[in-house]
Design a protein around this motif. Structure first.
Motif, short mmCIF file in Angstrom:
data_model
loop_
_atom_site.label_atom_id
_atom_site.label_comp_id
_atom_site.label_asym_id
_atom_site.label_seq_id
_atom_site.Cartn_x
_atom_site.Cartn_y
_atom_site.Cartn_z
N PRO A 116 0.82 -1.22 0.00
CA PRO A 116 0.00 0.00 0.00
C PRO A 116 0.85 1.27 0.00
O PRO A 116 1.90 1.33 0.64
CB PRO A 116 -0.80 -0.12 1.30
N LEU A 166 -8.34 -6.41 0.84
CA LEU A 166 -7.16 -6.19 1.67
C LEU A 166 -6.71 -7.47 2.36
O LEU A 166 -7.51 -8.19 2.95
CB LEU A 166 -7.43 -5.10 2.71
N ARG A 204 -14.02 2.82 0.70
CA ARG A 204 -13.48 3.48 -0.49
C ARG A 204 -11.96 3.28 -0.51
O ARG A 204 -11.25 3.65 0.43
CB ARG A 204 -13.80 4.97 -0.47
N TYR A 205 -11.49 2.66 -1.56
CA TYR A 205 -10.05 2.43 -1.70
C TYR A 205 -9.78 2.32 -3.20
O TYR A 205 -10.26 1.41 -3.86
CB TYR A 205 -9.65 1.13 -1.00
N HIS A 211 -1.92 3.48 -5.16
CA HIS A 211 -3.04 3.38 -4.22
C HIS A 211 -3.50 4.75 -3.74
O HIS A 211 -2.73 5.71 -3.71
CB HIS A 211 -2.62 2.58 -2.98
N ASP A 212 -4.75 4.79 -3.32
CA ASP A 212 -5.29 5.90 -2.55
C ASP A 212 -6.23 5.32 -1.49
O ASP A 212 -7.45 5.24 -1.69
CB ASP A 212 -6.05 6.90 -3.43
N PRO A 213 -5.66 4.88 -0.35
CA PRO A 213 -6.51 4.35 0.72
C PRO A 213 -7.54 5.40 1.15
O PRO A 213 -7.22 6.58 1.26
CB PRO A 213 -5.51 4.06 1.85
N ASN A 214 -8.75 4.95 1.33
CA ASN A 214 -9.88 5.82 1.71
C ASN A 214 -10.34 6.73 0.58
O ASN A 214 -11.27 7.53 0.77
CB ASN A 214 -9.56 6.66 2.94
#
Length: 417
Positions: free
Chosen positions: A85, A326, A361-362, A379-382
């Motif tokens: 991540p 995940l 949202r991920y 990635h863009d977690p959240n």
């Protein structure tokens, strides 16, 4: 005094006065307390049963809108190495925010961008100005009920003659002249293909000579506006189809797909990749050569649920995902996969929109190599910057990120990542 009288005197006991106080004996207090507790518990139990039994009966009587199939997944791949991540997608810049909604797919002719939006329009973006060149449906737009008449452009491609080939989820496939705005329908969703209707036409790829168009119909049962039902039910009625622009014939190349989604021709045009979203994998269908008509797995057990697939400049493929699996972590889709009874109950109680709010949202963009191996991931977690991504289109050193819902396009400089 006789002996008997003496014995009687000796047996007498003085009478003690009875003292009256305000204190209640301990055993009486405990007895009253126990009794009150029993009454309370009995009353509470009766009330609970009075509410629970009718609710349970009503829940059993309610019909579920879906008939979920039991699915089986492997454990998701570990988010290590190439999949580690990161926050690289947060380096993207939001463009035209608030000026368009749901730019699902993006193409370019030179430096001019084209996209289709949630209000049924085909837009041209030139010199940072947005122009409407065509509309595939009719207003009003903006609500779930209006979507079929409004139209919903999804996949978009540039043909060999500089025209645009556009998929509309409800109507079929169109060819649009970007200069004049003229629209011609090539394939109508109203026409049955091998006895089945096309309820959710999704993405397409066009051969370099313009002769063949490969496209997906995600489901013959569910429409685009009901895609959460399609995902959670695990319906296996998706198809990969071929349209011949000369003979005007449509034929089925692959069936039995669970949410057939993004489509991409290989650089040599010897095979077509198709994203099978519900199963988190990419299948391959050979369209030429000794293996023509053959099918195999190109990339299985992906770290997320793939949407559109597009070529990368390295000879590989960009795969966009707006929901991930995940590991370590929790994936709601994996957890519910083999529990159709829970999915039934969920949709008896909650609306589609409510259920989708529980999906974290991920955003993830994964680059696959020419043989399906993982090359790199952004990635863009959240989903703080890039949200609800549907496609990653590469042009001139940048990734332009489409979205099925967001009111903007994201632009990522590949030199920054």
């Amino acid at each position: 005094m006789t002996m008997e009288e003496g014995d009687g005197l000796r047996q007498r006991r003085p009478i003690r006065p009875h003292i009256i106080t305000d204190e209640t004996p301990v055993h009486e207090t405990q007895s009253t307390s126990t009794y009150s507790g029993k009454v309370f518990r009995a009353t509470f139990t009766c009330l609970a049963l009075a509410l629970f039994i009718p609710s349970l009966a009503a829940l059993c009587l309610l019909e579920s809108p879906i008939e979920p199939q039991s699915l089986s997944f492997q454990a998701p791949p570990l988010m290590t190495g190439v999949l580690e991540p990161n926050v690289k997608l947060r380096k993207a810049e939001r463009l035209y925010e608030g000026q368009l909604v749901g730019p699902e797919s993006i193409v370019n002719i030179g430096d001019v961008l084209f996209t289709g939006t949630a209000d049924g329009q085909i837009l041209k973006i030139e010199d940072d100005k947005i122009h409407t060149i065509a509309r595939l449906g009719k207003p009003p737009c903006g609500t779930r009920d209006n979507e079929p008449n409004c139209g919903r452009p999804l996949g978009i491609r540039v043909g060999p003659n500089g025209t645009l080939f556009v998929v509309d989820a409800y109507q079929g496939i169109f060819e649009v002249n970007p200069a004049t705005g003229a629209v011609e329908q090539l394939v109508s969703s109203k026409n049955l293909v091998q006895g089945k209707k096309m309820s959710f036409v999704n993405d397409l790829a066009v051969t370099s000579d313009g002769r063949k168009i490969y496209f997906t119909d995600s489901s013959s049962k569910w429409q685009r506006r009901d895609y959460p039902y399609l995902v959670m039910e695990g319906t296996d009625d998706g198809r990969l189809l071929e349209y011949d622009t000369l003979t005007k014939e449509v034929k089925v190349l692959m069936g039995g797909l669970r949410f057939a989604n993004g489509v991409q021709l290989s650089p040599a045009e010897d095979f077509v990749l198709v994203a099978e979203t519900t199963m988190a994998r990419v299948r391959r269908y050979y369209v030429s050569g000794l293996t023509k008509g053959g099918v195999d797995m190109f990339a299985d057990n992906l770290p997320g649920f793939p949407d559109n697939i597009r070529l990368s400049s390295s000879g590989g493929y960009w795969v966009a995902m707006s929901a991930v699996r995940l590991n370590p972590g929790f994936s709601m889709m994996d957890f519910l996969a083999d529990k159709p009874w829970i999915k039934k109950i969920i949709f008896k109680i909650f609306s589609q929109d409510t259920v989708m709010k529980f999906v974290p949202r991920y955003s993830l963009v994964l680059e696959l190599g020419e043989k399906g191996s993982y090359k790199r991931s952004f990635h863009d977690p959240n989903g703080e910057v890039a949200t609800y991504i549907s496609e990653a289109h590469e042009h001139d050193g940048y990734l332009y990120l489409g979205s099925f819902r967001s009111p903007f396009i994201c632009k990522l400089n590949l030199k920054d990542v």
